[in-house]
Scaffold this motif. Structure first.
Motif, PDB file in Angstrom:
ATOM      1  N   PRO A  65       0.820  -1.221   0.000  1.00 50.22           N
ATOM      2  CA  PRO A  65       0.000   0.000   0.000  1.00 50.22           C
ATOM      3  C   PRO A  65       0.849   1.263   0.000  1.00 50.22           C
ATOM      4  CG  PRO A  65      -0.817  -1.593   1.610  1.00 50.22           C
ATOM      5  CD  PRO A  65       0.504  -2.102   1.119  1.00 50.22           C
ATOM      6  N   ALA A  66       0.157   2.395  -0.220  1.00 53.36           N
ATOM      7  CA  ALA A  66       0.863   3.666  -0.392  1.00 53.36           C
ATOM      8  C   ALA A  66       1.628   4.067   0.864  1.00 53.36           C
ATOM      9  CB  ALA A  66      -0.136   4.757  -0.781  1.00 53.36           C
ATOM     10  N   ASP A  67       1.036   3.832   2.061  1.00 51.23           N
ATOM     11  CA  ASP A  67       1.730   4.266   3.268  1.00 51.23           C
ATOM     12  C   ASP A  67       2.984   3.436   3.524  1.00 51.23           C
ATOM     13  OD1 ASP A  67       0.180   2.064   3.647  1.00 51.23           O
ATOM     14  OD2 ASP A  67      -0.560   2.638   5.625  1.00 51.23           O
ATOM     15  N   LEU A  68       2.946   2.142   3.183  1.00 50.37           N
ATOM     16  CA  LEU A  68       4.155   1.334   3.348  1.00 50.37           C
ATOM     17  C   LEU A  68       5.221   1.726   2.326  1.00 50.37           C
ATOM     18  CD1 LEU A  68       2.750  -2.229   4.139  1.00 50.37           C
ATOM     19  CD2 LEU A  68       3.522  -0.441   5.697  1.00 50.37           C
ATOM     20  N   ARG A  69       4.789   2.066   1.121  1.00 47.67           N
ATOM     21  CA  ARG A  69       5.775   2.556   0.141  1.00 47.67           C
ATOM     22  C   ARG A  69       6.356   3.887   0.598  1.00 47.67           C
ATOM     23  NH1 ARG A  69       1.665   1.362  -3.509  1.00 47.67           N
ATOM     24  NH2 ARG A  69       1.513   3.563  -4.111  1.00 47.67           N
ATOM     25  N   GLN A  70       5.522   4.719   1.221  1.00 40.59           N
ATOM     26  CA  GLN A  70       6.041   5.989   1.744  1.00 40.59           C
ATOM     27  C   GLN A  70       7.021   5.741   2.878  1.00 40.59           C
ATOM     28  OE1 GLN A  70       5.546   9.119   0.573  1.00 40.59           O
ATOM     29  NE2 GLN A  70       7.061   9.732   2.099  1.00 40.59           N
ATOM     30  N   LEU A  71       6.693   4.740   3.729  1.00 36.20           N
ATOM     31  CA  LEU A  71       7.624   4.385   4.802  1.00 36.20           C
ATOM     32  C   LEU A  71       8.959   3.924   4.228  1.00 36.20           C
ATOM     33  CD1 LEU A  71       8.303   3.801   7.762  1.00 36.20           C
ATOM     34  CD2 LEU A  71       7.203   1.569   7.492  1.00 36.20           C
ATOM     35  N   ALA A  72       8.893   3.072   3.209  1.00 35.33           N
ATOM     36  CA  ALA A  72      10.135   2.622   2.573  1.00 35.33           C
ATOM     37  C   ALA A  72      10.890   3.793   1.957  1.00 35.33           C
ATOM     38  CB  ALA A  72       9.823   1.569   1.510  1.00 35.33           C
ATOM     39  N   SER A  73      10.144   4.737   1.374  1.00 35.23           N
ATOM     40  CA  SER A  73      10.800   5.916   0.798  1.00 35.23           C
ATOM     41  C   SER A  73      11.486   6.745   1.874  1.00 35.23           C
ATOM     42  CB  SER A  73       9.749   6.761   0.061  1.00 35.23           C
ATOM     43  OG  SER A  73      10.331   7.947  -0.446  1.00 35.23           O
ATOM     44  N   ASP A  74      10.832   6.872   3.027  1.00 35.11           N
ATOM     45  CA  ASP A  74      11.456   7.616   4.135  1.00 35.11           C
ATOM     46  C   ASP A  74      12.708   6.896   4.634  1.00 35.11           C
ATOM     47  OD1 ASP A  74       9.434   9.442   3.917  1.00 35.11           O
ATOM     48  OD2 ASP A  74       8.226   8.584   5.542  1.00 35.11           O
ATOM     49  N   VAL A  75      12.627   5.556   4.737  1.00 36.88           N
ATOM     50  CA  VAL A  75      13.807   4.805   5.172  1.00 36.88           C
ATOM     51  C   VAL A  75      14.924   4.934   4.143  1.00 36.88           C
ATOM     52  CG1 VAL A  75      14.670   2.503   5.738  1.00 36.88           C
ATOM     53  CG2 VAL A  75      12.409   3.206   6.526  1.00 36.88           C
ATOM     54  N   GLU A  76      14.567   4.924   2.853  1.00 42.82           N
ATOM     55  CA  GLU A  76      15.564   5.104   1.806  1.00 42.82           C
ATOM     56  C   GLU A  76      16.212   6.485   1.905  1.00 42.82           C
ATOM     57  OE1 GLU A  76      17.893   4.750  -1.703  1.00 42.82           O
ATOM     58  OE2 GLU A  76      17.089   3.335  -0.224  1.00 42.82           O
ATOM     59  N   ALA A  77      15.377   7.514   2.191  1.00 42.69           N
ATOM     60  CA  ALA A  77      15.931   8.863   2.375  1.00 42.69           C
ATOM     61  C   ALA A  77      16.869   8.895   3.579  1.00 42.69           C
ATOM     62  CB  ALA A  77      14.789   9.869   2.542  1.00 42.69           C
ATOM     63  N   MET A  78      16.489   8.187   4.647  1.00 40.66           N
ATOM     64  CA  MET A  78      17.356   8.119   5.815  1.00 40.66           C
ATOM     65  C   MET A  78      18.669   7.413   5.467  1.00 40.66           C
ATOM     66  SD  MET A  78      16.505   6.507   9.577  1.00 40.66           S
ATOM     67  CE  MET A  78      16.287   4.859   8.893  1.00 40.66           C
ATOM     68  N   ARG A  79      18.575   6.334   4.655  1.00 38.78           N
ATOM     69  CA  ARG A  79      19.803   5.627   4.251  1.00 38.78           C
ATOM     70  C   ARG A  79      20.728   6.546   3.465  1.00 38.78           C
ATOM     71  NH1 ARG A  79      22.130   3.515   0.005  1.00 38.78           N
ATOM     72  NH2 ARG A  79      20.464   4.281  -1.349  1.00 38.78           N
ATOM     73  N   ARG A  80      20.138   7.299   2.536  1.00 35.66           N
ATOM     74  CA  ARG A  80      20.969   8.223   1.757  1.00 35.66           C
ATOM     75  C   ARG A  80      21.593   9.276   2.652  1.00 35.66           C
ATOM     76  NH1 ARG A  80      16.912   9.258  -3.410  1.00 35.66           N
ATOM     77  NH2 ARG A  80      16.999   7.117  -4.265  1.00 35.66           N
ATOM     78  N   ARG A  81      20.787   9.767   3.632  1.00 33.65           N
ATOM     79  CA  ARG A  81      21.351  10.773   4.538  1.00 33.65           C
ATOM     80  C   ARG A  81      22.476  10.165   5.369  1.00 33.65           C
ATOM     81  NH1 ARG A  81      19.741  15.560   7.010  1.00 33.65           N
ATOM     82  NH2 ARG A  81      21.586  16.321   8.124  1.00 33.65           N
ATOM     83  N   LEU A  82      22.286   8.897   5.790  1.00 31.71           N
ATOM     84  CA  LEU A  82      23.347   8.239   6.540  1.00 31.71           C
ATOM     85  C   LEU A  82      24.599   8.074   5.700  1.00 31.71           C
ATOM     86  CD1 LEU A  82      21.391   5.447   8.474  1.00 31.71           C
ATOM     87  CD2 LEU A  82      22.515   7.456   9.443  1.00 31.71           C
ATOM     88  N   VAL A  83      24.413   7.728   4.435  1.00 28.65           N
ATOM     89  CA  VAL A  83      25.583   7.599   3.549  1.00 28.65           C
ATOM     90  C   VAL A  83      26.317   8.927   3.449  1.00 28.65           C
ATOM     91  CG1 VAL A  83      26.279   7.195   1.166  1.00 28.65           C
ATOM     92  CG2 VAL A  83      24.635   5.665   2.249  1.00 28.65           C
ATOM     93  N   GLU A  84      25.527  10.014   3.290  1.00 25.19           N
ATOM     94  CA  GLU A  84      26.154  11.339   3.222  1.00 25.19           C
ATOM     95  C   GLU A  84      26.864  11.682   4.530  1.00 25.19           C
ATOM     96  OE1 GLU A  84      23.013  13.963   2.231  1.00 25.19           O
ATOM     97  OE2 GLU A  84      22.723  13.182   0.187  1.00 25.19           O
ATOM     98  N   GLU A  85      26.162  11.384   5.664  1.00 26.41           N
ATOM     99  CA  GLU A  85      26.772  11.694   6.954  1.00 26.41           C
ATOM    100  C   GLU A  85      28.011  10.844   7.197  1.00 26.41           C
ATOM    101  OE1 GLU A  85      26.054  14.029   9.059  1.00 26.41           O
ATOM    102  OE2 GLU A  85      24.360  14.811   7.921  1.00 26.41           O
ATOM    103  N   LEU A  86      27.963   9.567   6.777  1.00 26.38           N
ATOM    104  CA  LEU A  86      29.138   8.717   6.954  1.00 26.38           C
ATOM    105  C   LEU A  86      30.310   9.211   6.107  1.00 26.38           C
ATOM    106  CD1 LEU A  86      27.539   5.152   7.042  1.00 26.38           C
ATOM    107  CD2 LEU A  86      28.709   6.328   8.900  1.00 26.38           C
ATOM    108  N   ALA A  87      29.988   9.653   4.883  1.00 22.08           N
ATOM    109  CA  ALA A  87      31.060  10.195   4.044  1.00 22.08           C
ATOM    110  C   ALA A  87      31.659  11.445   4.680  1.00 22.08           C
ATOM    111  CB  ALA A  87      30.509  10.512   2.653  1.00 22.08           C
ATOM    112  N   TYR A  88      30.752  12.294   5.215  1.00 23.07           N
ATOM    113  CA  TYR A  88      31.246  13.514   5.871  1.00 23.07           C
ATOM    114  C   TYR A  88      32.038  13.154   7.135  1.00 23.07           C
ATOM    115  CZ  TYR A  88      31.227  18.005   8.279  1.00 23.07           C
ATOM    116  OH  TYR A  88      31.596  19.142   8.943  1.00 23.07           O
ATOM    117  N   ALA A  89      31.519  12.141   7.897  1.00 25.46           N
ATOM    118  CA  ALA A  89      32.221  11.736   9.113  1.00 25.46           C
ATOM    119  C   ALA A  89      33.589  11.145   8.785  1.00 25.46           C
ATOM    120  CB  ALA A  89      31.374  10.720   9.885  1.00 25.46           C
ATOM    121  N   GLU A  90      33.636  10.372   7.693  1.00 30.27           N
ATOM    122  CA  GLU A  90      34.924   9.804   7.296  1.00 30.27           C
ATOM    123  C   GLU A  90      35.901  10.906   6.907  1.00 30.27           C
ATOM    124  OE1 GLU A  90      37.827   7.019   6.561  1.00 30.27           O
ATOM    125  OE2 GLU A  90      35.901   6.829   7.588  1.00 30.27           O
TER     126      GLU A  90
END
Length: 521
Positions: A249-274
């Protein structure tokens, strides 16, 4: 590399959320169950109605018709026996038959009240029975025996014809009532089948709904959440390049999209932290190199610089002793300036060395008895304490975890400042107080000296900051700066109490020994 999703338009149901799917499914299910439930209720009500009609009307009516026939037959038997024999005892069946007839007739009248044909049949039977009773039964039963026999013989043919007509009417009545009961039984069987089918369909629908709900939850909620959980676990395990795709359903896809956005932000933060860690490593290496150079400088200052400084001071003092008084007054003054400058330079170098060593040379934390530290400090300052007439009192001091040398420097600086900056009109009075404040010990060193002006309460902890001239109060202006460094190295704080007057109150804290001992860090 992820597969590219088709760009065609999504169906409208793809925008439905889990809540909307559930609401729609529940609404459809309730509607179907309402229809089937209504049909089932109607079938049950119909079955009950037919059963009640059969049990309370049709079968009792047939039974009462048979009872009525039996009562009339008994009457006919009694009257005929009395008419043939003239014996009164033969009238007993007639008498009982009259009572049974009245009871059966009253009950039948009640049972067939809504059935026109049954009422007509009952009327026919009662009319024929009344005619037979009027023409034969009552006259014969009321006549004396001799007359009764003659009357019965005279009216025998009429009685037979009338009673035969009555028998035919009762047979028709019973046939009609039996037909109605058979029809009611057929209706009952039909209603029962309909009820059973309705209940079976309702049960099947409930089972089907349960299966559909389970399958819908599995496909629409459980499976997408499981995929999302597995993808999140892969990311948590370190595969930060693993994209997270959402299904369901749409809300679960939105949840996955939010988690994906969080993953991308973590990748950016990890790159910055590195990148930041690399910079910190470079800075740490640079700081290590700088500290090495500082240690080399300290070594030079303690050895190479002090050796020529001692030579300058020694020869200047030798020049002062040998030629003092032989030169003019200005030459003696110059020599005094040189000797004083060399001595102050040596004191300054020693203080700088001591300041640089705080936290670097003496950094072994052990249990330190502050009572012993204060005693040694008072002994070291005994000469100046005696000359100034100072009085020092203190509370029982605790044991803390720290470096004894640095804590000794702390108390020596605070007590010597209290004695040095004394008021000219009164002898120094110094009080050392201590109290437990949560996980810390709170110390106060209070004197009755000249005090510190409010605008200088932060400045006194800065290196080489002096509030007075060297002629008034000697020193290098490094004591309180070193005290602050010692306290902060031990994890505490130090400040001037702004609310105390006259004099000065220094307040500092040190972590309690039991807290530091339990802290794994």
């Amino acid at each position: 590399m992820t597969k590219e999703r088709p760009s065609g338009p999504r169906p409208r149901t793809s925008r439905w959320t889990t809540r909307r799917w559930l609401r729609t499914g529940v609404a459809i299910t309730l509607a179907v169950l309402a229809v089937l439930g209504s049909l089932g209720v109607w079938a049950i009500a119909r079955t009950t109605q037919v059963t009640n009609d059969l049990v309370n009307h049709r079968s009792p009516a047939l039974n009462q018709a048979i009872r009525l026939e039996s009562a009339l037959v008994n009457q006919e038997t009694g009257v005929r026996g009395y008419g043939l024999s003239g014996e009164r005892s033969f009238l007993d069946p007639y008498t009982r038959g009259l009572a049974d007839e009245r009871a059966a007739t009253d009950r039948l009248t009640e049972l067939v009240g809504d059935d026109a044909r049954a009422r007509a049949d009952l009327t026919t039977v009662t009319d024929l029975a009344a005619r037979w009773q009027e023409r034969l039964a009552r006259p014969v039963s009321e006549a004396p025996p001799a007359q009764a026999v003659a009357l019965a013989t005279a009216r025998a043919d009429e009685s037979k014809n009338t009673f035969d007509a009555l028998r035919r009417a009762m047979s028709r009545q019973q046939e009609h009532l039996a037909d109605e009961r058979s029809a009611a039984l057929a209706d009952l069987r039909l209603s029962t089948r309909l009820r059973n089918v309705s209940l079976a369909v309702i049960g099947a629908v409930i089972l089907l709904v349960a299966v559909l709900v389970f399958e819908g939850l599995r496909r629409g909620v459980s499976t997408p959440l499981t995929r999302l959980r597995l993808a999140a676990r892969e990311v948590a395990a370190g595969r930060f390049d693993q994209p997270i795709d959402g299904t369901g359903p749409a809300d679960l896809r939105q949840l996955a999209s939010d988690v994906e956005a969080m993953r991308r932000r973590l990748v950016e933060e990890l790159a910055y932290a590195e990148e930041s860690r690399q910079r910190l490593d470079d800075q740490a290496e640079e700081l290590k190199r700088s500290n090495t150079e500082l240690e080399q400088f300290a070594y030079v200052a303690s050895h190479d610089l002090q050796e020529p400084l001692r030579k300058v001071s020694s020869f200047t003092q030798l020049l002062q002793r040998r030629y003092g008084g032989q030169l003019d007054e200005r030459a003696d003054q110059y020599i005094d300036f040189a000797v004083d400058g060399a001595n102050r330079m040596q004191v300054l170098i020693n203080d700088l060395l001591a300041f640089s060593r705080v936290g670097r040379v003496h950094n072994d934390h052990t249990a330190v008895d502050l009572e012993e530290v204060l005693r040694r400090t008072v002994d070291a300052l005994s000469v100046v304490i005696e000359e100034s007439g100072a009085e020092i009192e203190h509370d029982p001091l605790p044991t803390v975890l720290g470096d004894p040398t640095q804590l000794g420097i702390l108390f020596q600086n605070l007590l010597s400042n209290s004695v040095k900056f004394r008021h000219p009109d009164r002898p120094p009075r110094v009080r050392v107080r201590v109290a437990r404040d949560g996980d810390e010990w709170r110390f106060t060193v209070t004197d009755n000296g000249i005090g510190i002006a409010p605008e200088f309460r932060e400045k006194v902890f800065v290196l080489f900051q002096r509030l007075h001239t060297r002629d008034t109060y000697p020193g290098t202006g490094i004591g309180l700066a070193m005290s602050k460094k010692v306290v902060e190295f031990h994890g505490g704080t130090i400040a001037v109490d702004p609310g105390h007057s006259p004099g000065t109150r220094m307040v500092f804290t040190l972590p309690a020994a039991d807290v530091r001992a339990e802290d794994p860090s």
